[in-house]
Write a protein that holds these residues in place. Sequence first.
Motif, PDB file in Angstrom:
ATOM      1  N   LEU A  68      -3.323  57.779  17.408  1.00  0.00           N
ATOM      2  CA  LEU A  68      -2.584  56.815  16.582  1.00  0.00           C
ATOM      3  C   LEU A  68      -2.646  55.413  17.184  1.00  0.00           C
ATOM      4  N   SER A  69      -2.553  55.337  18.484  1.00  0.00           N
ATOM      5  CA  SER A  69      -2.639  54.050  19.168  1.00  0.00           C
ATOM      6  C   SER A  69      -3.996  53.386  18.908  1.00  0.00           C
ATOM      7  N   VAL A  70      -5.057  54.181  18.931  1.00  0.00           N
ATOM      8  CA  VAL A  70      -6.404  53.672  18.651  1.00  0.00           C
ATOM      9  C   VAL A  70      -6.477  53.179  17.204  1.00  0.00           C
ATOM     10  N   LEU A  71      -5.982  53.988  16.257  1.00  0.00           N
ATOM     11  CA  LEU A  71      -6.025  53.599  14.846  1.00  0.00           C
ATOM     12  C   LEU A  71      -5.258  52.302  14.596  1.00  0.00           C
ATOM     13  N   LYS A  72      -4.101  52.176  15.208  1.00  0.00           N
ATOM     14  CA  LYS A  72      -3.277  50.969  15.015  1.00  0.00           C
ATOM     15  C   LYS A  72      -3.962  49.739  15.596  1.00  0.00           C
ATOM     16  N   LYS A  73      -4.626  49.912  16.720  1.00  0.00           N
ATOM     17  CA  LYS A  73      -5.323  48.776  17.326  1.00  0.00           C
ATOM     18  C   LYS A  73      -6.553  48.388  16.499  1.00  0.00           C
ATOM     19  N   ILE A  74      -7.250  49.376  15.946  1.00  0.00           N
ATOM     20  CA  ILE A  74      -8.377  49.086  15.059  1.00  0.00           C
ATOM     21  C   ILE A  74      -7.877  48.328  13.837  1.00  0.00           C
ATOM     22  N   LYS A  75      -6.765  48.775  13.272  1.00  0.00           N
ATOM     23  CA  LYS A  75      -6.201  48.114  12.093  1.00  0.00           C
ATOM     24  C   LYS A  75      -5.831  46.661  12.404  1.00  0.00           C
ATOM     25  N   GLN A  76      -5.267  46.417  13.571  1.00  0.00           N
ATOM     26  CA  GLN A  76      -4.909  45.050  13.960  1.00  0.00           C
ATOM     27  C   GLN A  76      -6.144  44.152  14.057  1.00  0.00           C
ATOM     28  N   SER A  77      -7.268  44.739  14.422  1.00  0.00           N
ATOM     29  CA  SER A  77      -8.490  43.942  14.613  1.00  0.00           C
ATOM     30  C   SER A  77      -9.232  43.656  13.307  1.00  0.00           C
ATOM     31  N   LEU A  78      -8.835  44.314  12.219  1.00  0.00           N
ATOM     32  CA  LEU A  78      -9.533  44.135  10.940  1.00  0.00           C
ATOM     33  C   LEU A  78      -9.174  42.822  10.269  1.00  0.00           C
ATOM     34  N   LYS A  79     -10.099  42.314   9.543  1.00  0.00           N
ATOM     35  CA  LYS A  79      -9.849  41.176   8.657  1.00  0.00           C
ATOM     36  C   LYS A  79      -9.499  41.777   7.299  1.00  0.00           C
ATOM     37  N   MET A  80      -8.262  41.539   6.838  1.00  0.00           N
ATOM     38  CA  MET A  80      -7.762  42.231   5.651  1.00  0.00           C
ATOM     39  C   MET A  80      -8.577  42.019   4.385  1.00  0.00           C
ATOM     40  N   LYS A  81      -9.174  40.860   4.213  1.00  0.00           N
ATOM     41  CA  LYS A  81      -9.869  40.581   2.963  1.00  0.00           C
ATOM     42  C   LYS A  81     -11.382  40.722   3.074  1.00  0.00           C
ATOM     43  N   LYS A  82     -11.873  41.012   4.252  1.00  0.00           N
ATOM     44  CA  LYS A  82     -13.321  41.125   4.442  1.00  0.00           C
ATOM     45  C   LYS A  82     -13.799  42.487   3.924  1.00  0.00           C
ATOM     46  N   LYS A  83     -14.751  42.463   3.021  1.00  0.00           N
ATOM     47  CA  LYS A  83     -15.286  43.707   2.469  1.00  0.00           C
ATOM     48  C   LYS A  83     -16.124  44.431   3.516  1.00  0.00           C
ATOM     49  N   SER A  84     -15.941  45.734   3.548  1.00  0.00           N
ATOM     50  CA  SER A  84     -16.708  46.576   4.453  1.00  0.00           C
ATOM     51  C   SER A  84     -17.973  47.038   3.731  1.00  0.00           C
ATOM     52  N   ASN A  85     -19.006  47.319   4.496  1.00  0.00           N
ATOM     53  CA  ASN A  85     -20.214  47.851   3.876  1.00  0.00           C
ATOM     54  C   ASN A  85     -20.037  49.330   3.500  1.00  0.00           C
ATOM     55  N   LYS A  86     -18.899  49.894   3.862  1.00  0.00           N
ATOM     56  CA  LYS A  86     -18.592  51.287   3.525  1.00  0.00           C
ATOM     57  C   LYS A  86     -17.384  51.358   2.580  1.00  0.00           C
ATOM     58  N   ILE A 131      -7.181  47.161  -4.534  1.00  0.00           N
ATOM     59  CA  ILE A 131      -6.070  47.398  -3.619  1.00  0.00           C
ATOM     60  C   ILE A 131      -5.390  46.065  -3.354  1.00  0.00           C
ATOM     61  N   ASN A 132      -4.117  45.987  -3.686  1.00  0.00           N
ATOM     62  CA  ASN A 132      -3.328  44.788  -3.421  1.00  0.00           C
ATOM     63  C   ASN A 132      -2.244  45.139  -2.415  1.00  0.00           C
ATOM     64  N   LYS A 133      -1.960  44.192  -1.548  1.00  0.00           N
ATOM     65  CA  LYS A 133      -0.900  44.382  -0.567  1.00  0.00           C
ATOM     66  C   LYS A 133       0.135  43.283  -0.799  1.00  0.00           C
ATOM     67  N   ASN A 134       1.407  43.678  -0.852  1.00  0.00           N
ATOM     68  CA  ASN A 134       2.472  42.708  -1.123  1.00  0.00           C
ATOM     69  C   ASN A 134       2.346  41.483  -0.230  1.00  0.00           C
ATOM     70  N   GLY A 135       2.381  40.323  -0.861  1.00  0.00           N
ATOM     71  CA  GLY A 135       2.345  39.068  -0.135  1.00  0.00           C
ATOM     72  C   GLY A 135       0.960  38.603   0.283  1.00  0.00           C
ATOM     73  N   ILE A 136      -0.064  39.446   0.137  1.00  0.00           N
ATOM     74  CA  ILE A 136      -1.405  39.080   0.599  1.00  0.00           C
ATOM     75  C   ILE A 136      -2.399  39.034  -0.553  1.00  0.00           C
ATOM     76  N   GLY A 137      -2.205  39.852  -1.543  1.00  0.00           N
ATOM     77  CA  GLY A 137      -3.172  39.942  -2.635  1.00  0.00           C
ATOM     78  C   GLY A 137      -4.150  41.064  -2.387  1.00  0.00           C
ATOM     79  N   VAL A 138      -5.378  40.865  -2.814  1.00  0.00           N
ATOM     80  CA  VAL A 138      -6.398  41.914  -2.685  1.00  0.00           C
ATOM     81  C   VAL A 138      -6.778  42.076  -1.220  1.00  0.00           C
ATOM     82  N   VAL A 139      -6.843  43.333  -0.776  1.00  0.00           N
ATOM     83  CA  VAL A 139      -7.256  43.635   0.600  1.00  0.00           C
ATOM     84  C   VAL A 139      -8.417  44.623   0.571  1.00  0.00           C
ATOM     85  N   SER A 140      -9.083  44.755   1.699  1.00  0.00           N
ATOM     86  CA  SER A 140     -10.232  45.648   1.792  1.00  0.00           C
ATOM     87  C   SER A 140      -9.790  47.114   1.837  1.00  0.00           C
TER      88      SER A 140
END
Length: 162
Positions: A68-86, A131-140
């Motif tokens: 869980l610690s790894v997943l949370k740290k990965i999530k923190q490092s993501l750019k919310m609006k940047k599209k993934s190739n996957k 996918i929309n996130k409250n206060g941010i709009g569309v997220v990846s």
Amino acid sequence: MEDILIKSLELSGKEKLNLRQLLKGIKFPLNAFKKSSYSGRICSDLQLINLNIEALITIFGGLDNDFLSVLKKIKQSLKMKKKSNKEFIYKLFSGYLLKKISPSNFSINRDLKKPWFYYRITTNNDKIIQINKNGIGVVSADFLFLDLLIKYVEEKYYEEKI
């Protein structure tokens, strides 16, 4: 699984995947493969997800909290609006996780917007299209997937027999 392993290589601190952990996962039998519920053919997508979660937990130290610690740290490092190739894969597996962890009266219906925590998910023909996130709009889609996966592991859904 591959994407989580790759992203964990980019982390810093105790969450960063190291060679010893990776070799442990390759060299030694993973606990998930020893369980009788996974012997033979995998018959559902959730079984595949559960098997991968258990394999990742083994690689990252054998405890849910370490993973869980790894997943949370990965999530923190993501750019919310940047599209993934996957993006497609993240949306597909997010749909499976969403169906499993949502209340029993929840269903992804045709052309309907459904809330999940602080997300609003637009679907069409049982597929996530926005996918929309409250206060941010569309997220990846990878951002939603990580939130769903964190909840799935925290609630220990991966331990349930399917």
